[in-house]
Design an enzyme around this catalytic site. Sequence first.
Site, short mmCIF file in Angstrom:
data_model
loop_
_atom_site.label_atom_id
_atom_site.label_comp_id
_atom_site.label_asym_id
_atom_site.label_seq_id
_atom_site.Cartn_x
_atom_site.Cartn_y
_atom_site.Cartn_z
N GLY A 132 0.78 -1.23 0.00
CA GLY A 132 0.00 0.00 0.00
C GLY A 132 0.81 1.28 0.00
O GLY A 132 0.26 2.36 -0.23
N TYR B 97 11.45 -13.60 -11.32
CA TYR B 97 10.29 -12.76 -11.02
C TYR B 97 9.09 -13.20 -11.86
O TYR B 97 7.97 -13.32 -11.34
CB TYR B 97 10.63 -11.31 -11.31
CG TYR B 97 9.52 -10.33 -11.01
CD1 TYR B 97 9.24 -9.94 -9.71
CD2 TYR B 97 8.77 -9.77 -12.05
CE1 TYR B 97 8.23 -9.02 -9.43
CE2 TYR B 97 7.77 -8.85 -11.78
CZ TYR B 97 7.50 -8.48 -10.48
OH TYR B 97 6.48 -7.58 -10.21
#
Length: 326
Positions: A9, A143
Site C-alpha cells: 500500500g 520474477y
Amino acid sequence: MSRILVTGGSGLVGKAIQRVIETEPEGSKYGKQPGEEWFFIGSSEGDLRDPAATDALFDKYRPTHVIHLAALVGGLFKNMKYKLTFLRDNTLINDNVLRSAYTRQTSKVVSCLSTCVFPDKVEYPLDETKIHSGPPHESNFGYAHAKRMVDVMNHAYKEEFGCNFTSAIPTNVFGPHDNFDLEDSHVIPGLIHKCVLAKKNGTPFVVSGTGKPLRQFIYSIDLAKLFIWQLRNYDDVEPLILSVGEDEEVSIKQVADAIVKAVGFEGNYSFDTNRADGQFRKPASNAKLLGLVGDFKFTPFEEALHDTVKWFLDNYDSARTGHQKK
C-alpha cells in the site's frame, strides 16, 4: 460491511488507489462506498515472506477483500543478478497471502501480475490467453515465474475450494510515488530524475538509445480506478490486462520530449544511439477490459506526465531517488 486490505500500500499503485479512494466522491463509481473500510499496509507492518507474520496481519485487519500489490521488485540489473531471490521471495509472499486469505475466509483477492509473465517469443498483441504459451524472457525469469504461479494458484484455489481469487496484468505504470532511483527505476521515472538533475547542474540531458521504441504507459491513477472496478465487478479467475489501447503507444522520444517540456529543461538534449534500444514494441490488447468496463477515459499522456513531474519536484527530498541528489 467490507474491509479492504491493500498489500504494497505504500508503493506506486497502492498510493494511487489510496488517493482515488480518498478524493473521489463517496458512493461514486471509484470512490469509497458506504460501509467500506480501506487499509493500506507496507512492508514495515509485517514480512509477507513469513507465514506467521502474514496470518497476524490478516487477523489484525480481518479483510473481506484484498488487493495484493506487495512484491519484491527491481530493475533489469537486479532481476538478472538475483533471479533466485526474486523467484523465492515473491513465491513466498504470494503463497502466504493467498493461503491466509483462504484460511481466514476472505471473500475475494485481486493480485497484481506484470507483462513480464508473457513468453519471450510470442505473437503480438499480447492477450490474456498467452501467459503460459512459452518460457518468459531469460533476464527476469525468477520474477516472471513467481508472478505466473499466482495465476496457477488462483485456478487451483478456485477448483479445489471455490475461492474468488483473480489477477490483473498492468502494462508500464508511472505516476506519483514511483521509484526514481537512477540505478534501478523504469524508463519514465528514471528519465524524469535524469532531466531534473541535468537542469539543476547545467549538464546535457542524454537519453539512451534512438528514442524509437514504442510502449503503452498507464497512469497510476487510471490503473487505481481499474483495480477498484475489478475488485467490485470482475469475478472471473482468468487474469485481466489493465492498459491503454494499442493505438495509444508512445515512443521513448515522445516521452523524453514531454519530460523536457514538463521540467522546463532548455539545455543540450540528445540521444545516445550507441546504446541498445531493447525490444521495439510489446503491444498488449485491452479489448477484453474495454468490453467489460465500457467507456473508460484514460488521462492524456502529457497531462499525466506533467502531474508526475510536478509531484517529483514538490516531493524531491522524500521521493525514492537512491543517493544521487547532487
